[in-house]
Design a protein around this motif. Structure first.
Motif, mmCIF file in Angstrom:
data_model
loop_
_atom_site.group_PDB
_atom_site.id
_atom_site.type_symbol
_atom_site.label_atom_id
_atom_site.label_comp_id
_atom_site.label_asym_id
_atom_site.label_seq_id
_atom_site.Cartn_x
_atom_site.Cartn_y
_atom_site.Cartn_z
ATOM 1 N N ARG A 225 -87.010 -14.917 -42.545
ATOM 2 C CA ARG A 225 -85.902 -14.291 -43.271
ATOM 3 C C ARG A 225 -85.263 -15.323 -44.194
ATOM 4 N NH1 ARG A 225 -82.636 -12.027 -46.323
ATOM 5 N NH2 ARG A 225 -81.684 -10.019 -45.811
ATOM 6 N N ALA A 226 -85.400 -15.103 -45.510
ATOM 7 C CA ALA A 226 -84.811 -16.019 -46.488
ATOM 8 C C ALA A 226 -83.293 -15.886 -46.476
ATOM 9 C CB ALA A 226 -85.357 -15.711 -47.878
ATOM 10 N N LEU A 227 -82.603 -17.013 -46.593
ATOM 11 C CA LEU A 227 -81.144 -17.039 -46.688
ATOM 12 C C LEU A 227 -80.708 -17.659 -48.017
ATOM 13 C CD1 LEU A 227 -80.241 -18.119 -43.032
ATOM 14 C CD2 LEU A 227 -80.203 -15.809 -43.995
ATOM 15 N N ASN A 228 -81.036 -18.931 -48.213
ATOM 16 C CA ASN A 228 -80.705 -19.629 -49.466
ATOM 17 C C ASN A 228 -81.867 -19.439 -50.437
ATOM 18 O OD1 ASN A 228 -80.052 -21.406 -51.525
ATOM 19 N ND2 ASN A 228 -79.238 -22.960 -50.127
ATOM 20 N N VAL A 229 -81.879 -18.302 -51.125
ATOM 21 C CA VAL A 229 -83.026 -17.911 -51.933
ATOM 22 C C VAL A 229 -83.298 -18.899 -53.056
ATOM 23 C CG1 VAL A 229 -83.995 -16.087 -53.385
ATOM 24 C CG2 VAL A 229 -82.635 -15.500 -51.368
ATOM 25 N N ALA A 230 -82.250 -19.329 -53.754
ATOM 26 C CA ALA A 230 -82.440 -20.250 -54.874
ATOM 27 C C ALA A 230 -83.116 -21.544 -54.420
ATOM 28 C CB ALA A 230 -81.092 -20.552 -55.522
ATOM 29 N N ILE A 391 -76.875 -15.757 -37.236
ATOM 30 C CA ILE A 391 -77.589 -16.249 -38.415
ATOM 31 C C ILE A 391 -76.604 -16.583 -39.530
ATOM 32 C CG2 ILE A 391 -79.136 -15.544 -40.285
ATOM 33 C CD1 ILE A 391 -80.791 -14.026 -38.229
ATOM 34 N N ALA A 392 -75.627 -15.693 -39.752
ATOM 35 C CA ALA A 392 -74.613 -15.946 -40.785
ATOM 36 C C ALA A 392 -73.823 -17.216 -40.472
ATOM 37 C CB ALA A 392 -73.678 -14.744 -40.892
#
Length: 450
Positions: A225-230, A391-392
Motif C-alpha cells: 500500500r503506497a503512502l508517500n506516492v511522490a 497506518i496513518a
C-alpha cells in the motif's frame, strides 16, 4: 510486480527442472508427492464411498513427525579453504553492510525489485531473543582472509499445529557469499544447524522460502500500500503510466481521502503499547490466534520482548475506549535506499466471540449462523479501522512511505478494502520433520515471522 529473485529464498531455489537431491533426502513433503496426490484426486470416482477411498490410500495424512532424527557429536567436515565459526548480527553492520545487501531476500517485492532491508537494530532484535542459543548462529569463514563468507541462524520457537504443540527452531537468515555459491555449501550449513538442534532434543523446525523446492505447509502473498506516492515515484517504486500524471496518481493512491476507513474520535485513544498493557493484550492476541490451525505461542517474557515498541524496529499500538483496551496492532520497519516501509505484524480486537476457523459455522443454521456472520462483519470492520488508523499514525510519526502485509490471518478482504495491491511475491511456510495432515490456506495461518 516482480517477485523475489531465486537467491531470494532462505534456502535458495533450483533452476527449472533441476533436481534437488539434498531436499529429496530430507524429512519434508516433496513437490512430486503433491503432483501424485493431485493426480489421484483427479482420478477419484465420485460414486465410490469414503471407505473405499480410505482403502486406496486417499485418506488424509496422519499428523506427526516423519522420523526420529539422530545426530553425531562431531561437526560436519568442510572444504580445506574454509572453517566453521560463530557469527553475530554485529558483523553485518545493518543496512550499510554489503553482506546484508546481498541477503536482500528478506523482502524484495516491488516492481523494480527494490530490496527492503532490516536495520542493525531489527536484525539483532529478531535473533537475540530471551534464551537464544549462540551455538545456533553458525557461519563459515575463509581461512586465508578470516572473512565471514556464509552463515545461518536459528532461534527457539513454539508453535501449535492443530492439537500438537511443537517446541522447535525457527531457521532464518541463510547467507552464502556470491563467490561461494557454486560450492554446494548450503546443504552443509543446513546439515550443521540440524545436527546442533537435534543434539538439544529438538526434532522439528519451521522456515519460510520465496521459491518452491519442496511442498510447503502453507503459502501466502505479499500486498503493498503506497503512502508517500511522490517519494515512491522518485525512487522507482511506483511507476507513472503514459496516460496519467503524478497528481492523478497521488489522488488515486491517497490513503486519507477515499473514505476507506473511519478516523477515530477523541474518545477512542490510539497510543503506544506499554508494559502495563501486557497482561490485557497478550491474552487478547492469544484468543485471536486460537482460531487458526497453525499459530505461534510465546512465554510472557518472550511476548514482552517481541511486542513492546522499539525505535527503528517495531511500532505497537493499543486502542483504548473509555479506559478499556479494545484493540492491538503492530508493525516492523524496513528500509530500501531512501524508502521506509512498515510491515504489518500482529493485530487483534477484543472479541468475546472465540471462533475457530476449523469448525466455524459447520453445525450452525438459521439465526445462529446469521448472528455469527454479522459478528464476523463487525470484527472485520473494527480490524480494518484499527489497521488503517495505525497506518496513518505510522506515516505521521515514523515517516513510513509504504506499507506491506501478507494475506495471512484471513486478512485479504481487509487489505483490499484499504487499497493494498497484490504482488507477485509469495512466502511459503515449511515445517521440517512434521506432517500437518492437510493442506493449509493463508486463512489457516496465525504465524508472522520477521
Amino acid at each position: 510486480m516482480e517477485g523475489r529473485k531465486e537467491v531470494g529464498s532462505i534456502f535458495g531455489g533450483p533452476k527449472k527442472d533441476e533436481k534437488h537431491e539434498f531436499w529429496q533426502s530430507q524429512p519434508v513433503p516433496q513437490l512430486q508427492a503433491k503432483k501424485k496426490e493431485e493426480e489421484k484426486k483427479d482420478n477419484v470416482d465420485v460414486n465410490k464411498g469414503r471407505e473405499e477411498e480410505k482403502k486406496e490410500g486417499r485418506d488424509s495424512v496422519v499428523p506427526g513427525p516423519f522420523k526420529k532424527l539422530t545426530a553425531d557429536d562431531r561437526v560436519l567436515p568442510v572444504p580445506d579453504h574454509i572453517e566453521w565459526c560463530s557469527w553475530t548480527p554485529d558483523q553485518c553492520q545493518g543496512v550499510d553492510s554489503p553482506m546484508i545487501k546481498e541477503v536482500h531476500h528478506l523482502t524484495t517485492i516491488t516492481d523494480t525489485g527494490l530490496g527492503f532491508l532490516p536495520s542493525k537494530e531489527l536484525l539483532e532484535w529478531s535473533l537475540k531473543m530471551p534464551g537464544y542459543k549462540f551455538e545456533w548462529f553458525i557461519g563459515f569463514r575463509e581461512k586465508k582472509t578470516n572473512i565471514l563468507k556464509g552463515f545461518i541462524s536459528g532461534i527457539p520457537c513454539t508453535i501449535k499445529v492443530g492439537d500438537a504443540t511443537l517446541n522447535l527452531v525457527e531457521v532464518k537468515d541463510l547467507y552464502i557469499s556470491n563467490d561461494y555459491r557454486n560450492q554446494r555449501l548450503t546443504p552443509l550449513l543446513i546439515g550443521e544447524i540440524t545436527r546442533r538442534v537435534v543434539l538439544t532434543g529438538c526434532h522439528q523446525a519451521i522456515y519460510t522460502s520465496a521459491v518452491l523446492i519442496t511442498k510447503p505447509t502453507a503459502s501466502s502473498k505479499y500486498y503493498t500500500r503506497a503512502l508517500n506516492v511522490a517519494k515512491l515515484v522518485e525512487n522507482g517504486v511506483e511507476q507513472i503510466k503514459d496516460d496519467t500524471s503524478i497528481n492523478r496518481l497521488m489522488d488515486k493512491l491517497d490513503f486519507h481521502n477515499k473514505n476507506m476507513f473511519r478516523v477515530y474520535s477523541d474518545k477512542e485513544v490510539l497510543r503506544r503499547l506499554e508494559q502495563r498493557d501486557v497482561s490485557i493484550v497478550r491474552p487478547m492476541l492469544d484468543q485471536f490466534l486460537s482460531r487458526f490451525h497453525m499459530k505461534q505461542e510465546w512465554s510472557e517474557k518472550d511476548w514482552e520482548y517481541f511486542f513492546l515498541p522499539r525505535d527503528h524496529v517495531i511500532g505497537s499500538w493499543v486502542l483504548e475506549v473509555d479506559g478499556k483496551i479494545k484493540g492491538f496492532c503492530s508493525y516492523t520497519i524496513l528500509y530500501a535506499s531512501q524508502v521506509k516501509a512498515g510491515v504489518l505484524y500482529y493485530y487483534c480486537m477484543d472479541n468475546n466471540n472465540n471462533k475457530n476457523n476449523n469448525d466455524k459455522n459447520n453445525n450452525k443454521q438459521g439465526e445462529e449462523k446469521k448472528k455469527d456472520n454479522e459478528e464476523d462483519e463487525d470484527e472485520e470492520e473494527s480490524l480494518k479501522n484499527l489497521i488503517a488508523n495505525v497506518i496513518a499514525r505510522a506515516e505521521q510519526e515514523h515517516g513510513i512511505d509504504l506499507f506491506m502485509s501478507l494475506d495471512i490471518f484471513g486478512s485479504k478482504k481487509i487489505l483490499k478494502s484499504l487499497g493494498f495491491q497484490p504482488t507477485d511475491s509469495d512466502i511459503h511456510y515449511h515445517l521440517y520433520n512434521w506432517r500437518v495432515g492437510k493442506d493449509l490456506t493463508p486463512h489457516d495461518v496465525g504465524i508472522n515471522f520477521v
